[in-house]
Design a protein around this motif. Structure first.
Motif, short mmCIF file in Angstrom:
data_model
loop_
_atom_site.label_atom_id
_atom_site.label_comp_id
_atom_site.label_asym_id
_atom_site.label_seq_id
_atom_site.Cartn_x
_atom_site.Cartn_y
_atom_site.Cartn_z
N ARG A 1 0.85 -1.19 0.00
CA ARG A 1 0.00 0.00 0.00
C ARG A 1 0.88 1.24 0.00
NH1 ARG A 1 -2.43 -1.79 4.60
NH2 ARG A 1 -2.30 0.30 5.54
N VAL A 2 0.62 2.11 -0.92
CA VAL A 2 1.29 3.41 -0.98
C VAL A 2 0.25 4.46 -0.62
CG1 VAL A 2 2.49 5.06 -2.48
CG2 VAL A 2 2.91 2.60 -2.72
N GLU A 3 0.55 5.25 0.40
CA GLU A 3 -0.44 6.20 0.91
C GLU A 3 0.11 7.63 0.88
OE1 GLU A 3 -1.50 4.78 4.79
OE2 GLU A 3 -2.58 3.03 4.02
N ASP A 4 -0.51 8.46 0.06
CA ASP A 4 -0.20 9.91 -0.02
C ASP A 4 1.30 10.17 -0.20
OD1 ASP A 4 -2.92 10.55 0.43
OD2 ASP A 4 -2.64 10.25 2.57
N LEU A 5 1.94 9.38 -1.05
CA LEU A 5 3.38 9.51 -1.26
C LEU A 5 3.69 10.79 -2.05
CD1 LEU A 5 6.02 7.78 -0.78
CD2 LEU A 5 5.81 7.16 -3.20
N SER B 1 -1.59 7.53 -4.12
CA SER B 1 -1.98 6.38 -3.31
C SER B 1 -2.44 5.26 -4.24
CB SER B 1 -3.12 6.75 -2.35
OG SER B 1 -2.74 7.76 -1.45
N PHE B 2 -1.97 4.04 -3.97
CA PHE B 2 -2.45 2.87 -4.69
C PHE B 2 -2.08 1.63 -3.89
CE2 PHE B 2 1.85 3.54 -6.25
CZ PHE B 2 2.39 2.27 -6.36
N SER B 3 -2.69 0.51 -4.22
CA SER B 3 -2.39 -0.75 -3.54
C SER B 3 -2.27 -1.86 -4.57
CB SER B 3 -3.47 -1.09 -2.52
OG SER B 3 -4.73 -1.25 -3.15
N ILE B 4 -1.54 -2.92 -4.18
CA ILE B 4 -1.32 -4.05 -5.07
C ILE B 4 -1.62 -5.34 -4.31
CG2 ILE B 4 0.37 -5.28 -6.49
CD1 ILE B 4 1.94 -2.66 -6.69
N LYS B 5 -2.42 -6.21 -4.91
CA LYS B 5 -2.78 -7.48 -4.29
C LYS B 5 -1.63 -8.47 -4.34
CE LYS B 5 -7.16 -6.60 -3.38
NZ LYS B 5 -7.65 -6.53 -1.99
N GLU B 6 -1.59 -9.34 -3.37
CA GLU B 6 -0.56 -10.37 -3.30
C GLU B 6 -0.60 -11.24 -4.55
OE1 GLU B 6 0.90 -13.79 -0.11
OE2 GLU B 6 -1.13 -12.97 0.00
N GLY B 7 0.57 -11.41 -5.18
CA GLY B 7 0.68 -12.27 -6.36
C GLY B 7 0.37 -11.59 -7.67
N THR C 1 10.82 7.65 -9.72
CA THR C 1 10.91 8.17 -8.35
C THR C 1 10.04 7.33 -7.43
OG1 THR C 1 11.36 10.43 -9.10
CG2 THR C 1 10.46 10.17 -6.88
N THR C 2 8.87 6.95 -7.89
CA THR C 2 7.97 6.11 -7.09
C THR C 2 8.64 4.77 -6.80
OG1 THR C 2 6.01 7.14 -8.05
CG2 THR C 2 5.72 4.97 -7.05
N LEU C 3 9.21 4.14 -7.82
CA LEU C 3 9.84 2.84 -7.62
C LEU C 3 11.00 2.94 -6.63
CD1 LEU C 3 10.52 0.06 -10.09
CD2 LEU C 3 12.51 1.05 -9.00
N HIS C 4 11.84 3.95 -6.76
CA HIS C 4 12.99 4.08 -5.87
C HIS C 4 12.56 4.48 -4.45
CE1 HIS C 4 15.28 4.20 -9.74
NE2 HIS C 4 16.01 3.37 -9.02
N SER C 5 11.38 5.07 -4.34
CA SER C 5 10.84 5.32 -2.99
C SER C 5 10.38 4.02 -2.35
CB SER C 5 9.67 6.30 -3.07
OG SER C 5 10.07 7.57 -3.55
N LEU C 6 9.85 3.11 -3.16
CA LEU C 6 9.41 1.82 -2.64
C LEU C 6 10.59 1.01 -2.11
CD1 LEU C 6 6.81 0.63 -5.33
CD2 LEU C 6 6.40 1.94 -3.25
N VAL C 7 11.69 1.04 -2.84
CA VAL C 7 12.84 0.21 -2.45
C VAL C 7 13.71 0.88 -1.41
CG1 VAL C 7 14.61 0.96 -4.11
CG2 VAL C 7 14.44 -1.46 -3.48
N GLY C 8 13.50 2.19 -1.18
CA GLY C 8 14.24 2.88 -0.13
C GLY C 8 15.44 3.66 -0.61
N GLY D 1 4.19 10.90 3.21
CA GLY D 1 3.49 9.68 2.85
C GLY D 1 4.13 8.42 3.41
N SER D 2 3.49 7.29 3.11
CA SER D 2 3.90 6.01 3.69
C SER D 2 3.97 4.91 2.64
CB SER D 2 2.92 5.57 4.78
OG SER D 2 2.82 6.55 5.79
N VAL D 3 4.90 3.97 2.86
CA VAL D 3 5.00 2.74 2.08
C VAL D 3 4.79 1.59 3.05
CG1 VAL D 3 6.45 1.29 0.63
CG2 VAL D 3 6.61 3.78 0.44
#
Length: 396
Positions: A23-27, A42-48, A63-70, A77-79
């Motif tokens: 879940r990505v919230e208000d990133l 904000s968006f979410s992804i289901k398992e699998g 930028t979004t992807l590199h925020s996900l990986v840190g 916002g939150s990951v």
């Protein structure tokens, strides 16, 4: 349209049965120079799921992807991964794998040494490392290459090693940043099949970033369309294609014939609307509207018709007389026709028609038609306020 990801098998459970793995919230990300790269998404992804993030260059997807990986720290916002907030967790503790476009293999290590590099840093036992190595080499069909170095590998082989190096860590989430971008078309197609095979076998959640919307349609369960640092639409492939949120999505994801005009009338049950355009009046379905149809009367609204819903039919609900500009025959028996229609002001509008059949025309003019049910009213041009339909999307 059915899901174009034909090689991907459906999950045994429905999306509602599966939990959100991400879940990505208000990133939000604002760089030190003041550039707003990502704007409260904000968006979410289901398992699998196999989620593909697409958008034009500079839209914020990397930028979004590199925020996900840190690798990039969000401004706000939150990951959340598997229920745990990892926004401030170091990259190496996030349980996320990352595959880059340039592979980033260690040139002085063999294939096997590259694959187990991360495992050794985790200080696992030799037995566990050996078992995981053998399993991933078999899955990625790399056994015969285990003792080679990266300089001895083809681009496709390097890609498989890069995937193996991430997958052997058994991450909850695998991020792929334009991994096929530098490959030729034939190799891209081959690697797409490999990715789908691996995804099916592991049922790992993939997040794949690309600017190639055609590739996205072939691979994805879910598509996130970004534009100007915002999300235009996030949802299953069928929904994004057949019921796009905005004119931008309709134009960016697959081919579309885009029109706009004033909504001048509604049927008694408000299931259909009449829109007056420069090319005439057309009847459109209101099924996909979020607003009350009556609220749009008198307003300018765009609508779209996918090329495969047009036919050479002068008896359809909606028709346009067009000049034939070009006829292209696809592999097999398919046909693509490029047509032009003339507006009341004497301007020309390009119209596309696609058919699975081989069409022949014996005149330089044809009448094309489509049903109201195959139109999509687009209440918004874009989530960005300063986007203009004609100049920014249609390029007029």
């Amino acid at each position: 349209m059915s899901n174009t990801n034909l090689e991907n098998q459906p999950h045994a459970s429905t999306a509602e049965d599966r939990s959100d793995v991400l879940r990505v919230e208000d990133l939000t990300k604002i760089y030190p120079d003041g550039t707003l790269a990502v704007d409260s998404i904000s968006f979410s992804i289901k398992e699998g799921d196999f989620c593909v993030v697409i958008g034009p260059s500079g839209c914020g997807k990397s930028t979004t992807l590199h925020s996900l990986v840190g690798k990039i720290k969000p401004t706000e916002g939150s990951v959340i991964l598997d229920g745990k907030d990892i926004t401030n967790t170091p990259t190496y503790h996030r349980d996320i794998g990352l595959v880059f476009q340039d592979f980033q293999l260690f040139p002085h290590l063999t294939v096997a040494e590259n694959v187990v590099y991360g495992l050794k840093r985790m200080k696992l036992t030799e037995d566990v490392i050996d078992e995981r190595l053998e399993n991933v080499l078999e899955m990625m069909q790399l056994h015969e290459l285990r003792d080679r170095q990266p300089r001895e590998l083809s681009a496709g082989q390097k890609q498989r090693v890069a995937l193996a190096r991430s997958l052997v860590l058994e991450p909850k989430l695998l991020l792929l940043d334009e991994p096929l971008g530098d490959m030729d078309y034939k190799l891209q197609k081959k690697m797409e099949r490999e990715l789908l095979r691996i995804h099916r076998e592991l049922d790992t959640t993939f997040v794949y970033v690309t600017h190639d919307q055609t590739q996205a349609m072939r691979l994805a369960d879910q598509i996130v369309v970004m534009n100007g640092g915002k999300i235009e639409h996030s949802g299953p492939v069928d929904e994004v294609y057949n019921r796009p949120n905005t004119a931008f999505v309709a134009a960016f994801v697959g081919d579309s014939n885009l029109f706009d005009g004033e909504l001048v009338a509604l049927s008694d049950d408000e299931s259909r609307a009449t829109i007056k355009t420069k090319l005439g009046e057309f009847t459109v379905s209101t099924d996909n509207l979020e607003s009350e149809p009556s609220s749009l009367v008198g307003k300018r609204v765009p609508f779209a018709v996918r090329p495969q819903y047009l036919s050479l039919d002068d008896t359809a609900e909606n028709t346009i007389e067009c000049a034939v500009k070009d006829v292209l025959y696809q592999s097999g028996s398919g046909t693509q026709m490029i047509l032009t229609a003339t507006t009341e002001e004497g301007e020309t509008e390009e119209i596309q028609l696609k058919s699975e059949e081989k069409l022949t025309v014996d005149s330089d003019r044809v009448t094309v038609g489509w049903d109201a049910a195959n139109t999509i009213i687009l209440e918004r041009t874009s989530v960005l306020e300063d986007i203009d339909l004609e100049t920014d999307i249609l390029g007029k």
